[in-house]
Design a protein around this motif. Structure first.
Motif, PDB file in Angstrom:
ATOM      1  N   ASN A  90       4.587  -6.498  -5.828  1.00  0.00           N
ATOM      2  CA  ASN A  90       5.376  -6.337  -7.272  1.00  0.00           C
ATOM      3  C   ASN A  90       6.936  -6.471  -6.795  1.00  0.00           C
ATOM      4  N   VAL A  91       7.567  -7.422  -7.594  1.00  0.00           N
ATOM      5  CA  VAL A  91       8.953  -7.592  -7.247  1.00  0.00           C
ATOM      6  C   VAL A  91       9.608  -6.882  -8.193  1.00  0.00           C
ATOM      7  N   THR A  92      10.231  -5.892  -7.795  1.00  0.00           N
ATOM      8  CA  THR A  92      11.159  -4.958  -8.436  1.00  0.00           C
ATOM      9  C   THR A  92      12.742  -5.542  -8.269  1.00  0.00           C
ATOM     10  N   SER A  93      13.493  -4.838  -7.735  1.00  0.00           N
ATOM     11  CA  SER A  93      14.706  -5.461  -7.709  1.00  0.00           C
ATOM     12  C   SER A  93      15.556  -3.974  -6.689  1.00  0.00           C
ATOM     13  N   VAL A 151       2.853  -3.841  -1.815  1.00  0.00           N
ATOM     14  CA  VAL A 151       4.016  -4.127  -1.388  1.00  0.00           C
ATOM     15  C   VAL A 151       5.095  -4.346  -2.509  1.00  0.00           C
ATOM     16  N   VAL A 152       6.198  -3.746  -2.004  1.00  0.00           N
ATOM     17  CA  VAL A 152       7.549  -3.775  -3.051  1.00  0.00           C
ATOM     18  C   VAL A 152       8.330  -4.969  -2.512  1.00  0.00           C
ATOM     19  N   ILE A 153       8.819  -5.727  -3.293  1.00  0.00           N
ATOM     20  CA  ILE A 153      10.052  -6.756  -2.806  1.00  0.00           C
ATOM     21  C   ILE A 153      11.258  -6.169  -3.897  1.00  0.00           C
ATOM     22  N   ALA A 178      10.045 -13.650   2.293  1.00  0.00           N
ATOM     23  CA  ALA A 178       9.722 -12.229   2.401  1.00  0.00           C
ATOM     24  C   ALA A 178       8.080 -11.738   1.949  1.00  0.00           C
ATOM     25  N   ILE A 179       7.885 -12.571   0.927  1.00  0.00           N
ATOM     26  CA  ILE A 179       6.508 -12.345   0.229  1.00  0.00           C
ATOM     27  C   ILE A 179       5.634 -13.250   1.271  1.00  0.00           C
ATOM     28  N   GLY A 180       6.000 -14.142   1.656  1.00  0.00           N
ATOM     29  CA  GLY A 180       4.973 -14.894   2.525  1.00  0.00           C
ATOM     30  C   GLY A 180       4.610 -14.060   3.896  1.00  0.00           C
ATOM     31  N   LYS A 181       5.648 -13.500   4.351  1.00  0.00           N
ATOM     32  CA  LYS A 181       5.652 -12.698   5.456  1.00  0.00           C
ATOM     33  C   LYS A 181       4.662 -11.518   5.446  1.00  0.00           C
ATOM     34  N   ALA A 182       4.994 -10.906   3.949  1.00  0.00           N
ATOM     35  CA  ALA A 182       4.004  -9.602   3.592  1.00  0.00           C
ATOM     36  C   ALA A 182       2.538  -9.862   3.576  1.00  0.00           C
ATOM     37  N   VAL A 183       2.324 -11.044   2.876  1.00  0.00           N
ATOM     38  CA  VAL A 183       0.924 -11.346   2.593  1.00  0.00           C
ATOM     39  C   VAL A 183      -0.059 -11.934   3.526  1.00  0.00           C
ATOM     40  N   TYR A 215      10.248  -4.609   1.209  1.00  0.00           N
ATOM     41  CA  TYR A 215      11.190  -5.430   1.656  1.00  0.00           C
ATOM     42  C   TYR A 215      12.469  -5.747   0.981  1.00  0.00           C
ATOM     43  N   ALA A 216      13.733  -5.074   1.335  1.00  0.00           N
ATOM     44  CA  ALA A 216      14.860  -5.336   0.521  1.00  0.00           C
ATOM     45  C   ALA A 216      15.505  -6.651   1.286  1.00  0.00           C
ATOM     46  N   VAL A 217      15.556  -7.613   0.569  1.00  0.00           N
ATOM     47  CA  VAL A 217      16.166  -8.981   0.837  1.00  0.00           C
ATOM     48  C   VAL A 217      16.965  -9.604  -0.133  1.00  0.00           C
ATOM     49  N   GLY A 218      17.971 -10.370   0.323  1.00  0.00           N
ATOM     50  CA  GLY A 218      18.798 -11.202  -0.664  1.00  0.00           C
ATOM     51  C   GLY A 218      20.147 -10.475  -0.521  1.00  0.00           C
ATOM     52  N   PHE A 219      20.964 -11.180  -1.109  1.00  0.00           N
ATOM     53  CA  PHE A 219      22.629 -10.726  -1.186  1.00  0.00           C
ATOM     54  C   PHE A 219      22.871  -9.225  -1.562  1.00  0.00           C
TER      55      PHE A 219
END
Length: 277
Positions: free
Chosen positions: A129-132, A171-173, A229-234, A243-247
Motif C-alpha cells: 500500500n503506497v501511502t505517503s 507492506v506500507v511505502i 523500495a517496492i522491488g526490495k520489499a516484494v 519503507y519511508a523513502v524519497g525527499f
C-alpha cells in the motif's frame, strides 16, 4: 514459475516506474489505469495493460479475474492509484471528500479483498500500500488527503496482522517528495477549492509553493527511488513493515515523532508558505 504482479495507477510516475521495476525483476506485470491509451508505452515493452477504475467494483473484479484466468495466480498487489484533493476543510464539498476516500482508501481495500483469497490459497503473497509521509504528518489545506493516508496506514497495520498466518505480507511505502504530476494537480485542486473566500490568501500562497516545486523538481526525488523500495520489499524473505523513502520522508517523520503538536504546527506552516498574520 513466473510470479504475477498487479500495479494500479501505472500510467505515469510511481506506478509506471514500479511496473517497469517488477518486470525487470522477472514478474509478469499487469499495469492498471482507467485509460488504456495511457498504458501504450508500457504495453510496447511487454507489460500487460489493464483497464481498471478503482472506484468501480465491476472493473476491479473483472481485472483480478482476468489475471487469474491468464496466469493462475497473483503474487503482488501494489495499491498505488491515488490523488491529492487539497482545500480548506470548510470549502471542499463532501462529495469531493468522499471521492478522495473512494480512490485512495476504498479502492485499495477492495483490491486487497479481491486478491487475498488467491494469496491465501497459494500460501504466499505481498500487498503493498503506497501511502505517503502524509500518512504520518499533516499540512494546511491537506485535511481530506491526509485523512485518506492516515486511514490507509491503519488499515494496512490491521491487515498485516490478519494476513500473516496465511503467509501474506502487507507492506506500507511512505514516499516523500517525488517528481510526479501529483504536486501540480494538488495545487490546482487547492486553488479551485479555496482560491477565493476566507482562506484565499493562505491557499494561494500554499498553492504557489506546491506548483513551483512541481515545475522545478526541487525538493523531490525521482519515482525510481519508490520503485526500487517496492522491488526490495516484494523480493525480501522478510520485508520491513514500512519503507519511508524519497525527499524529506525520513527526517520529517522523525521530527513529527519528537516535537510537540504546537511546535510542528509552526514548522509545517512556515514550510508550507502560510503567510504570517
Amino acid at each position: 514459475m513466473n510470479k504475477t504482479a498487479l500495479v494500479t495507477g501505472a500510467s505515469s510516475g510511481i506506478g509506471e516506474a514500479t511496473a517497469r521495476k517488477l518486470q525487470e525483476l522477472g514478474f509478469i506485470v499487469y499495469g492498471a489505469a482507467r485509460r488504456l491509451d495511457r498504458l501504450e508505452k508500457l504495453a510496447a515493452d511487454g507489460i500487460r495493460p489493464l483497464a481498471m477504475d478503482v472506484t468501480d467494483d465491476d472493473s476491479m473484479r473483472t481485472g483480478v479475474e482476468q489475471i487469474i484466468a491468464e496466469t493462475g495466480r497473483v503474487d503482488v498487489l501494489v495499491n498505488n492509484a491515488g490523488y491529492g484533493s487539497y482545500g480548506a476543510i470548510e470549502d471542499v464539498p463532501l462529495a469531493e471528500a468522499r471521492q478522495q476516500f473512494e480512490v485512495n482508501v476504498f479502492g485499495a481495500a477492495r483490491l486487497a479483498q479481491l486478491v487475498l483469497p488467491h494469496m491465501r490459497e497459494q500460501g504466499s503473497g505481498t500487498i503493498v500500500n503506497v501511502t505517503s509521509m502524509g500518512g504520518k504528518l499533516y499540512t494546511p489545506f491537506g485535511g481530506w488527503y491526509h485523512g485518506t493516508k492516515f486511514a490507509l496506514e491503519a488499515i494496512s497495520d490491521c491487515l498485516r496482522l490478519e494476513a500473516k498466518p496465511f503467509g501474506v505480507d502487507v507492506v506500507v511505502i511512505e514516499p516523500g517528495g517525488i517528481q510526479t504530476e501529483w504536486g501540480g494537480i494538488a495545487a490546482e485542486k487547492l486553488k479551485e477549492s479555496s482560491g477565493r473566500g476566507a482562506y484565499a490568501r493562505q491557499a494561494r500562497a500554499v498553492a504557489g509553493g506546491m506548483a513551483a516545486n512541481a515545475d522545478s523538481g526541487r525538493n523531490s526525488s525521482p519515482p525510481s527511488v519508490i520503485a526500487d523500495a517496492i522491488g526490495k520489499a516484494v523480493t525480501a524473505r522478510r520485508p520491513k513493515t514500512r519503507y519511508a523513502v524519497g525527499f524529506g520522508a525520513r527526517p520529517l517523520i522523525a521530527v513529527r515523532r519528537i516535537v510537540s503538536d504546537r511546535v510542528f504546527d509552526s514548522l509545517i506552516s512556515r514550510a508550507s508558505g502560510v503567510p504570517a498574520k
